[in-house]
Design a protein around this motif. Structure first.
Motif, PDB file in Angstrom:
ATOM      1  N   LEU A 202     -13.931   6.242  11.493  1.00 12.18           N
ATOM      2  CA  LEU A 202     -12.606   5.656  11.359  1.00 12.18           C
ATOM      3  C   LEU A 202     -12.047   6.028   9.995  1.00 12.18           C
ATOM      4  CD1 LEU A 202     -13.178   2.064  12.798  1.00 12.18           C
ATOM      5  CD2 LEU A 202     -12.383   4.100  13.986  1.00 12.18           C
ATOM      6  N   PRO A 203     -10.957   6.808   9.951  1.00 14.03           N
ATOM      7  CA  PRO A 203     -10.385   7.199   8.660  1.00 14.03           C
ATOM      8  C   PRO A 203      -9.859   5.997   7.888  1.00 14.03           C
ATOM      9  CG  PRO A 203      -8.895   7.772  10.454  1.00 14.03           C
ATOM     10  CD  PRO A 203     -10.172   7.326  11.087  1.00 14.03           C
ATOM     11  N   LEU A 204     -10.201   5.922   6.612  1.00 15.10           N
ATOM     12  CA  LEU A 204      -9.721   4.826   5.763  1.00 15.10           C
ATOM     13  C   LEU A 204      -8.352   5.217   5.208  1.00 15.10           C
ATOM     14  CD1 LEU A 204     -13.041   3.920   3.896  1.00 15.10           C
ATOM     15  CD2 LEU A 204     -12.047   2.863   5.934  1.00 15.10           C
ATOM     16  N   ASP A 205      -7.333   5.076   6.054  1.00 18.53           N
ATOM     17  CA  ASP A 205      -5.993   5.485   5.663  1.00 18.53           C
ATOM     18  C   ASP A 205      -5.277   4.360   4.914  1.00 18.53           C
ATOM     19  OD1 ASP A 205      -5.390   3.669   7.652  1.00 18.53           O
ATOM     20  OD2 ASP A 205      -4.740   5.165   9.104  1.00 18.53           O
ATOM     21  N   ARG A 206      -4.005   4.614   4.583  1.00 17.37           N
ATOM     22  CA  ARG A 206      -3.213   3.667   3.800  1.00 17.37           C
ATOM     23  C   ARG A 206      -3.121   2.309   4.474  1.00 17.37           C
ATOM     24  NH1 ARG A 206       2.392   2.696   4.019  1.00 17.37           N
ATOM     25  NH2 ARG A 206       3.360   2.034   2.055  1.00 17.37           N
ATOM     26  N   THR A 207      -2.910   2.294   5.790  1.00 17.62           N
ATOM     27  CA  THR A 207      -2.772   1.030   6.505  1.00 17.62           C
ATOM     28  C   THR A 207      -4.075   0.239   6.486  1.00 17.62           C
ATOM     29  OG1 THR A 207      -1.076   1.985   7.939  1.00 17.62           O
ATOM     30  CG2 THR A 207      -2.134  -0.033   8.697  1.00 17.62           C
ATOM     31  N   MET A 208      -5.194   0.936   6.647  1.00 16.18           N
ATOM     32  CA  MET A 208      -6.490   0.254   6.593  1.00 16.18           C
ATOM     33  C   MET A 208      -6.695  -0.394   5.225  1.00 16.18           C
ATOM     34  SD  MET A 208      -8.656   0.471   9.353  1.00 16.18           S
ATOM     35  CE  MET A 208     -10.329   0.837   8.839  1.00 16.18           C
ATOM     36  N   PHE A 209      -6.385   0.338   4.154  1.00 19.97           N
ATOM     37  CA  PHE A 209      -6.548  -0.211   2.805  1.00 19.97           C
ATOM     38  C   PHE A 209      -5.633  -1.414   2.581  1.00 19.97           C
ATOM     39  CE2 PHE A 209      -8.540   3.892   1.525  1.00 19.97           C
ATOM     40  CZ  PHE A 209      -9.646   3.362   0.880  1.00 19.97           C
ATOM     41  N   LEU A 210      -4.390  -1.312   3.041  1.00 20.11           N
ATOM     42  CA  LEU A 210      -3.458  -2.426   2.867  1.00 20.11           C
ATOM     43  C   LEU A 210      -3.924  -3.665   3.619  1.00 20.11           C
ATOM     44  CD1 LEU A 210      -0.002  -0.603   3.070  1.00 20.11           C
ATOM     45  CD2 LEU A 210      -0.934  -1.807   1.082  1.00 20.11           C
ATOM     46  N   LEU A 211      -4.385  -3.475   4.869  1.00 23.88           N
ATOM     47  CA  LEU A 211      -4.872  -4.615   5.637  1.00 23.88           C
ATOM     48  C   LEU A 211      -6.094  -5.238   4.974  1.00 23.88           C
ATOM     49  CD1 LEU A 211      -4.487  -3.330   9.313  1.00 23.88           C
ATOM     50  CD2 LEU A 211      -3.208  -5.185   8.228  1.00 23.88           C
ATOM     51  N   ALA A 212      -6.984  -4.391   4.470  1.00 23.15           N
ATOM     52  CA  ALA A 212      -8.168  -4.912   3.795  1.00 23.15           C
ATOM     53  C   ALA A 212      -7.773  -5.740   2.574  1.00 23.15           C
ATOM     54  CB  ALA A 212      -9.090  -3.766   3.393  1.00 23.15           C
ATOM     55  N   PHE A 213      -6.794  -5.259   1.806  1.00 22.54           N
ATOM     56  CA  PHE A 213      -6.330  -6.007   0.628  1.00 22.54           C
ATOM     57  C   PHE A 213      -5.669  -7.324   1.037  1.00 22.54           C
ATOM     58  CE2 PHE A 213      -2.696  -7.210  -1.999  1.00 22.54           C
ATOM     59  CZ  PHE A 213      -3.354  -7.533  -3.179  1.00 22.54           C
ATOM     60  N   ILE A 214      -4.813  -7.257   2.046  1.00 24.02           N
ATOM     61  CA  ILE A 214      -4.092  -8.452   2.487  1.00 24.02           C
ATOM     62  C   ILE A 214      -5.061  -9.558   2.886  1.00 24.02           C
ATOM     63  CG2 ILE A 214      -2.647  -9.371   4.358  1.00 24.02           C
ATOM     64  CD1 ILE A 214      -1.250  -6.515   4.256  1.00 24.02           C
ATOM     65  N   PHE A 215      -6.026  -9.204   3.734  1.00 25.37           N
ATOM     66  CA  PHE A 215      -6.939 -10.244   4.208  1.00 25.37           C
ATOM     67  C   PHE A 215      -7.908 -10.689   3.115  1.00 25.37           C
ATOM     68  CE2 PHE A 215      -5.792  -8.312   8.417  1.00 25.37           C
ATOM     69  CZ  PHE A 215      -5.078  -9.405   8.860  1.00 25.37           C
ATOM     70  N   ALA A 216      -8.230  -9.791   2.173  1.00 23.28           N
ATOM     71  CA  ALA A 216      -9.063 -10.207   1.040  1.00 23.28           C
ATOM     72  C   ALA A 216      -8.320 -11.231   0.179  1.00 23.28           C
ATOM     73  CB  ALA A 216      -9.457  -8.994   0.211  1.00 23.28           C
ATOM     74  N   ALA A 217      -7.009 -10.981  -0.059  1.00 22.87           N
ATOM     75  CA  ALA A 217      -6.236 -11.901  -0.888  1.00 22.87           C
ATOM     76  C   ALA A 217      -6.101 -13.274  -0.238  1.00 22.87           C
ATOM     77  CB  ALA A 217      -4.847 -11.305  -1.161  1.00 22.87           C
ATOM     78  N   VAL A 218      -5.711 -13.290   1.043  1.00 24.46           N
ATOM     79  CA  VAL A 218      -5.484 -14.587   1.684  1.00 24.46           C
ATOM     80  C   VAL A 218      -6.795 -15.300   1.982  1.00 24.46           C
ATOM     81  CG1 VAL A 218      -3.254 -13.898   2.616  1.00 24.46           C
ATOM     82  CG2 VAL A 218      -5.306 -13.583   4.012  1.00 24.46           C
ATOM     83  N   TRP A 219      -7.865 -14.536   2.209  1.00 22.84           N
ATOM     84  CA  TRP A 219      -9.144 -15.202   2.474  1.00 22.84           C
ATOM     85  C   TRP A 219      -9.796 -15.715   1.211  1.00 22.84           C
ATOM     86  CZ3 TRP A 219      -7.194 -14.600   6.929  1.00 22.84           C
ATOM     87  CH2 TRP A 219      -7.781 -15.204   8.022  1.00 22.84           C
TER      88      TRP A 219
END
Length: 385
Positions: A202-219
């Motif tokens: 699974l390529p770690l593209d821009r959207t994957m990185f953004l989603l990972a950051f978003i859920f890390a922040a809110v979690w």
């Protein structure tokens, strides 16, 4: 929601409520009496809990991949046994070392048995139609804190914290295990497919990185509030009774927001409901900053409603953008930073509360708003066929 979906949603909703109440929500009330018995600071308990969440984060992608291949029945059923084993070991602990081992076992159980695993199981069963079932199980499991905190508090007061651990362990074996094993469907041909399928890339593209950051922040915010919500409210001026009563409102607020998601908000892309959810915690913090502890219940309602939608978004947002292929594995990768953040949050916010008191809500609000900014950088893509 169809009649064929309803039994699975009811079963998973029940087992998710039990799993969260007996693992993730336990430290908020168990830490102080446990620390007193062991003769240590409660920060040792939260540190062990953080280590459990690190284990959970590390195992997330592997468990998601396993569910993609063979379905959720085996994994979720095993989670009940492992959570029960961790709770029994916790109840018998007489030293920091045994207590730490117990939490590591619980970390394995949480990786296999909480939302990411349940969402992956639903994705494996329903594919692109999993949004409503995901919302359905979170409607029920939104009561995990409402059920779990009062039951744990009652147990500590009447039978002690050790027997409370044993009681939660028994509930996992007698209630959770049969529901997960008998109600979730077996995936036909799963073992043969697993043997013949290579690990996906699974390529770690821009959207994957953004989603990972978003859920890390809110979690991070979710983890901090789950562990310290009563303490934070007391720092704002609320009495202990007011803080516990306000905490009990988080569950109903989550459920109310999820009903809104299941109805009106389901017409829109999950990006919109997720953006809305990132605003509610900061709004609640502003209210409690203005009115103090008297507004504890209002803050709980705002925080709970946002958290309710964000929990659904953790499953539905990646599904809507990437589609159901390798969904569990993708959830594990996106969710790993979030689980790491959750691991740090209880201990970090415990130290921050000592330094900042109620002003710690400035930190949690900033994290929520940073996630909101990142959400506006994501384009609603069409999932692949």
């Amino acid at each position: 929601m169809t009649r064929r979906q309803l039994p699975i949603i009811l079963a998973l909703g029940t087992t998710q409520t039990l799993a969260w109440a007996s693992s993730y929500y336990v430290p908020a009330l168990l830490a102080d009496p446990m620390a007193h018995d062991l003769g240590v600071s409660s920060n040792w308990i939260f540190g062990a809990f953080s280590a459990a969440l690190v284990i959970s984060a590390m195992l997330g992608p592997r468990i998601g991949r396993q569910i993609d291949l063979v379905g959720g029945r085996q994994v979720l059923s095993a989670s009940n046994l492992i959570i029960a084993a961790g709770l029994v070991l916790l109840g018998f602990s007489q030293s920091i070392a045994v207590m730490a081992i117990a939490w590591l076992v619980l970390g394995i159980g949480m990786a296999m048995g909480l939302y990411d695993a349940a969402f992956a199981a639903l994705g494996r069963i329903y594919g692109t139609e999993a949004r409503r079932p995901i919302t359905g199980i979170t409607l029920m499991a939104g009561f995990a804190s409402t059920v779990g905190w009062p039951l744990t508090a009652w147990g500590i007061a009447h039978i002690g914290w050790r027997d409370t651990c044993f009681a939660w362990a028994a509930a996992n074996v007698l209630i959770g295990l049969p529901l997960n094993f008998f109600m979730l469907p077996a995936i036909k041909g799963a073992k043969q497919a697993a043997a013949a399928t290579a690990k996906p890339h699974l390529p770690l593209d821009r959207t994957m990185f953004l989603l990972a950051f978003i859920f890390a922040a809110v979690w991070t915010v979710t983890g901090a509030m789950a562990a310290h919500f009563p303490r934070i409210l007391e720092a704002t001026g609320a009495t202990p009774a007011e803080a516990i009563a306000a905490g009990a409102l988080i569950g109903p607020a989550q459920v109310g927001a999820r009903m809104l998601e299941a109805g009106f908000l389901s017409r829109f892309h999950p990006l919109w409901s997720t953006r809305l959810a990132c605003l509610t915690h900061p709004l609640g913090a502003v209210i409690v900053a203005i009115f103090g502890g008297a507004a504890a219940s209002a803050f709980a309602l705002f925080h709970g409603s946002g958290n309710g939608i964000l929990t659904i978004a953790r499953g539905t947002l990646p599904l809507s953008i990437f589609g159901p292929k390798d969904f569990g594995y993708r959830l594990g990768i996106i969710g790993a930073p979030a689980r790491m953040a959750q691991a740090v949050a209880p201990l970090a916010f415990g130290l921050l509360i000592d330094l900042m008191g109620a002003k710690v809500l400035i930190v949690s609000s900033a994290l929520s708003l940073s996630a909101l900014v990142a959400l506006f950088l994501i384009r609603p893509e069409r999932p692949p066929d």
